[in-house]
Design an enzyme around this catalytic site. Structure first.
Site, PDB file in Angstrom:
ATOM      1  N   THR A  53       0.821  -1.203   0.000  1.00  0.00           N
ATOM      2  CA  THR A  53       0.000   0.000   0.000  1.00  0.00           C
ATOM      3  C   THR A  53       0.857   1.255   0.000  1.00  0.00           C
ATOM      4  O   THR A  53       0.433   2.299  -0.491  1.00  0.00           O
ATOM      5  CB  THR A  53      -0.937  -0.001   1.232  1.00  0.00           C
ATOM      6  OG1 THR A  53      -1.618  -1.246   1.293  1.00  0.00           O
ATOM      7  CG2 THR A  53      -1.955   1.118   1.157  1.00  0.00           C
ATOM      8  N   TYR A 140       6.203 -12.630   2.822  1.00  0.00           N
ATOM      9  CA  TYR A 140       4.943 -12.294   2.174  1.00  0.00           C
ATOM     10  C   TYR A 140       4.752 -13.221   0.978  1.00  0.00           C
ATOM     11  O   TYR A 140       5.405 -13.091  -0.051  1.00  0.00           O
ATOM     12  CB  TYR A 140       4.968 -10.832   1.728  1.00  0.00           C
ATOM     13  CG  TYR A 140       3.653 -10.264   1.244  1.00  0.00           C
ATOM     14  CD1 TYR A 140       2.472 -11.007   1.270  1.00  0.00           C
ATOM     15  CD2 TYR A 140       3.585  -8.965   0.775  1.00  0.00           C
ATOM     16  CE1 TYR A 140       1.273 -10.473   0.838  1.00  0.00           C
ATOM     17  CE2 TYR A 140       2.394  -8.406   0.339  1.00  0.00           C
ATOM     18  CZ  TYR A 140       1.241  -9.166   0.369  1.00  0.00           C
ATOM     19  OH  TYR A 140       0.056  -8.616  -0.071  1.00  0.00           O
ATOM     20  N   LYS A 165       2.855 -14.016   5.784  1.00  0.00           N
ATOM     21  CA  LYS A 165       1.677 -13.260   5.352  1.00  0.00           C
ATOM     22  C   LYS A 165       1.199 -13.859   4.045  1.00  0.00           C
ATOM     23  O   LYS A 165       1.977 -13.979   3.089  1.00  0.00           O
ATOM     24  CB  LYS A 165       2.033 -11.784   5.177  1.00  0.00           C
ATOM     25  CG  LYS A 165       0.861 -10.929   4.713  1.00  0.00           C
ATOM     26  CD  LYS A 165       1.287  -9.480   4.522  1.00  0.00           C
ATOM     27  CE  LYS A 165       0.122  -8.652   3.994  1.00  0.00           C
ATOM     28  NZ  LYS A 165       0.504  -7.252   3.742  1.00  0.00           N
TER      29      LYS A 165
END
Length: 315
Positions: A53, A140, A165
């Site tokens: 983000t 991730y 994640k």
């Protein structure tokens, strides 16, 4: 940076701030600091700076260092700061060391750039990244970096790899990963995160396999809604969870899916709607259509109405 283990401090709603740019497109560190400060003050449990983000892909190494250091200063030890680190192994190591020098508490290992590696390649990459600093690291998993249960278990044995994640959304795979890690390192406190875009929508499914942590993009622009949902989920308040899923999060996902890159650009539009001018996104991302921004504004108002229980919430 604090001395407490990262895994012990990641408990609550995780904040992934956007990166602020000025009218000329240059980094606006003052606005970024305000964005981080307001998120922490609103109740964020951790700050994940310069991640997806936050447009990690669009930042220069110098900008990255400035943003991580700014987030650390604003957090002032109140919550942990985790920084993104990615690209190929050599560059990822450089970003990791820059984050450590800036005072970060941990790292989120973004997928390697472009290539589709083998499981051995992924194991070597993340091991080298974990060995490069003294920071704890969360891997991730998404796109070109998808782990088998055996690879995840091997990574979990590393003393500084503390979590995974998931941005894939394959619950069968995640259940097998959880089981494999639990079997391989039963004494380890290994963390799992739901990292899908607008993770609230799939939070009930992930909780069913023991994955309770998640990243909340909505927190950037609707913190009161995000916190209310997180609290309702933790307390088993099914009425509130369903009301917000049906009235806010499902429509938000449907809006997000109307444009490429909206998982980032629509979030930045939401922050601007809230009154903080964080600028637009950098190419190759593009800002959302104006009609979609108007839909987002109406949706945020609806979310607030749902919380207030007003007549507008049922309209």
């Amino acid at each position: 940076m604090t001395t407490a283990p990262l895994a012990a401090r990641l408990d609550g709603l995780l904040f992934f701030p956007v990166t602020a740019y000025g009218p000329d497109g240059a980094l606006d560190i003052d606005v970024f600091r305000r964005h981080v400060r307001e998120g922490i003050d609103a109740g964020a449990a951790a700050v994940f700076a310069c991640c997806g983000t936050g447009e990690f892909h669009a930042l220069t190494p110098e900008e990255f260092r400035l943003c991580v250091a700014a987030a650390v200063r604003e957090a002032a030890g109140r919550v942990p700061v985790v920084a993104g680190a990615g690209y190929g192994t050599a560059l990822a190591v450089r970003y990791a060391r820059a984050a450590e020098e800036a005072g970060a508490d941990g790292l989120l290992a973004m997928p390697p750039y472009l290539v589709v590696p083998s499981q051995k390649g992924l194991l070597d990459h993340y091991t080298a990244l974990a060995d490069a600093t003294g920071l704890d690291l969360v891997v991730y998993q998404r796109d070109n970096a998808v782990l088998t249960p055996a690879t995840a278990a091997e990574l979990a044995r590393h003393p500084r790899i503390v979590g995974l994640k998931d941005g894939v959304g394959d619950l069968d795979l995640m259940q097998r990963i959880v089981s494999a890690v639990r079997t391989a390192v039963p004494e380890e406190d290994f963390l799992y995160f739901n990292g899908l875009p607008t993770a609230e929508l799939t939070s009930l499914a992930y909780r069913g396999i023991g994955v309770e942590l998640y990243s909340s993009a909505a927190f950037c622009f609707a913190p009161e809604v995000a916190l209310a949902f997180h609290r309702a989920l933790a307390e088993g308040d099914e009425v509130t969870v369903r009301r917000l899923l049906d009235g806010f999060y499902r429509p938000l996902v449907e809006l997000r899916d109307k444009g490429r890159g909206y998982a980032v650009s629509l979030v930045k539009a939401g922050v601007r709607l809230r009154g903080l001018d964080v600028g637009g996104v950098r190419p190759p991302l593009s800002d959302p259509e104006e009609e979609h921004v108007e839909e987002l504004a109406a949706l945020v108002e609806r979310g607030r109405a749902l919380l207030a229980g007003t007549a507008g919430a049922a309209a």
